[in-house]
Each structure stands twice: as C-alpha cells, then as structure tokens.
Design an enzyme around this catalytic site. Sequence first.
Site, PDB file in Angstrom:
ATOM      1  N   ASN A  42       0.867  -1.236  -0.092  1.00  0.00           N
ATOM      2  CA  ASN A  42       0.017   0.069   0.138  1.00  0.00           C
ATOM      3  C   ASN A  42       0.911   1.197  -0.071  1.00  0.00           C
ATOM      4  O   ASN A  42       1.902   1.274   0.714  1.00  0.00           O
ATOM      5  CB  ASN A  42      -0.926   0.043   1.272  1.00  0.00           C
ATOM      6  CG  ASN A  42      -0.329  -0.110   2.602  1.00  0.00           C
ATOM      7  OD1 ASN A  42       0.659  -0.771   2.598  1.00  0.00           O
ATOM      8  ND2 ASN A  42      -1.101   0.364   3.553  1.00  0.00           N
ATOM      9  N   GLU A  44       0.540   5.200   0.726  1.00  0.00           N
ATOM     10  CA  GLU A  44      -0.532   6.310   1.014  1.00  0.00           C
ATOM     11  C   GLU A  44      -0.062   7.573   0.551  1.00  0.00           C
ATOM     12  O   GLU A  44       0.792   7.715   0.021  1.00  0.00           O
ATOM     13  CB  GLU A  44      -0.768   6.190   2.676  1.00  0.00           C
ATOM     14  CG  GLU A  44      -1.246   4.815   3.184  1.00  0.00           C
ATOM     15  CD  GLU A  44      -1.255   4.921   4.669  1.00  0.00           C
ATOM     16  OE1 GLU A  44      -0.978   5.677   5.266  1.00  0.00           O
ATOM     17  OE2 GLU A  44      -2.283   3.824   5.042  1.00  0.00           O
ATOM     18  N   CYS A  53      -4.037   0.517  -2.767  1.00  0.00           N
ATOM     19  CA  CYS A  53      -3.706  -0.744  -1.751  1.00  0.00           C
ATOM     20  C   CYS A  53      -2.672  -1.451  -2.506  1.00  0.00           C
ATOM     21  O   CYS A  53      -2.440  -1.333  -3.733  1.00  0.00           O
ATOM     22  CB  CYS A  53      -5.176  -1.424  -1.942  1.00  0.00           C
ATOM     23  SG  CYS A  53      -6.496  -0.761  -0.958  1.00  0.00           S
ATOM     24  N   GLU A  55      -2.845  -4.679  -2.997  1.00  0.00           N
ATOM     25  CA  GLU A  55      -3.254  -5.538  -4.260  1.00  0.00           C
ATOM     26  C   GLU A  55      -3.345  -5.006  -5.600  1.00  0.00           C
ATOM     27  O   GLU A  55      -2.811  -5.559  -6.481  1.00  0.00           O
ATOM     28  CB  GLU A  55      -4.741  -6.307  -3.861  1.00  0.00           C
ATOM     29  CG  GLU A  55      -4.881  -7.065  -2.483  1.00  0.00           C
ATOM     30  CD  GLU A  55      -5.113  -6.088  -1.307  1.00  0.00           C
ATOM     31  OE1 GLU A  55      -4.633  -4.959  -1.448  1.00  0.00           O
ATOM     32  OE2 GLU A  55      -6.107  -6.426  -0.322  1.00  0.00           O
ATOM     33  N   CYS A  87     -10.116  -5.191  -0.006  1.00  0.00           N
ATOM     34  CA  CYS A  87     -11.261  -4.163   0.090  1.00  0.00           C
ATOM     35  C   CYS A  87     -12.152  -4.425  -1.221  1.00  0.00           C
ATOM     36  O   CYS A  87     -11.602  -5.401  -1.787  1.00  0.00           O
ATOM     37  CB  CYS A  87     -10.854  -2.662   0.002  1.00  0.00           C
ATOM     38  SG  CYS A  87     -10.151  -1.966  -1.509  1.00  0.00           S
ATOM     39  N   CYS A  90     -10.384  -3.715  -4.391  1.00  0.00           N
ATOM     40  CA  CYS A  90      -9.344  -4.753  -4.770  1.00  0.00           C
ATOM     41  C   CYS A  90     -10.024  -6.149  -5.252  1.00  0.00           C
ATOM     42  O   CYS A  90      -9.489  -6.651  -6.083  1.00  0.00           O
ATOM     43  CB  CYS A  90      -8.380  -4.874  -3.636  1.00  0.00           C
ATOM     44  SG  CYS A  90      -7.383  -3.322  -3.440  1.00  0.00           S
TER      45      CYS A  90
END
Length: 135
Positions: A42, A44, A53, A55, A87, A90
């Site tokens: 991830n 940010e 993310c 993935e 999530c 993803c």
Amino acid sequence: MDTQRLFGIALEASRAAYAPYSKFRVGAALLCDDGTVITGVNVENRSFGLTVCAERGAVSAAVAAGKRSFAGVAVATPDADYPVSPCGACRQVLSEFMASDAPVAFGCSADKLVETIVGGLFPHDALHELDGRRE
Ligand code: THU
C-alpha cells in the site's frame, strides 16, 4: 507454490509499505501463471483518497511486466492481530485477472491465515462470462 510460501513473500513485501498515516502496512504477492511472483504494497498519500492498496499495486506492476493471468494471491496485514480481507475495489480488480476458483489467502501472520477463492470474495462476477473474449 504453496500458500504458506506465497504468504511469506507477501509478509516480507509488507515491510516496504508506505503507510505513515494509517500505520497499517499491507503486502500482496501475486503468483503469475508463469510461476513468477510479483509483489505490491500500500502506498498512502496525505490526500487520503489517493492511497493505492497493495493488491492493486501488485496487479499494476504485474500488468506492466506483461503478466495478465494469476494463479493465486496472498495478502499480509502484519499490523493487525486478525486477518484483514481485501477491500471491495481490490476484489473487483483481482477478479479482472483471476479465475473465480483461484486461491486467495489473507492473514496477519502465518498461523492466522484465511484461505478462500476469488469467487468467494467477489461472487456472481459477470466478467467471467466474457472469458476468452478479452484481448
Ligand atoms: N489496504 C490495502 O492495502 N489493502 C486492503 O485490502 C485493505 C486496505 C490499505 C489501504 C490503507 O493504506 C491501509 O490499508 C488502511 O486502510
């Protein structure tokens, strides 16, 4: 490659996560059909909505490397004390490139691992009706 090994690669990858805001590192390891493994973390941003993310980072890296079909994925969330599942966004992105029966493992440690399949995370996916007709 077995699940524990793929999860180990995801766990190792998570150490490179850029997560200064959530302090929640995530690593993903995608097993490509040719046997190679591509990782993602991830990333940010101070504008929180721009966060990518692990993935989706892994999928982008794999596609950029010419790989579009994945036999499995593992996701590691070492900063949680319980397994955290991918999530919704993803789940959809993984399903673009994976069969619905492809294995998915997610966990916070090797002994707290949930094993499922893409179709378990993202059921009733109409995309797979198009299989064979994608470029
Ligand atoms: N995150 C992922 O990388 N993958 C997931 O499936 C769940 C959430 C990241 C996004 C954000 O950087 C942090 O975890 C907290 O939500």
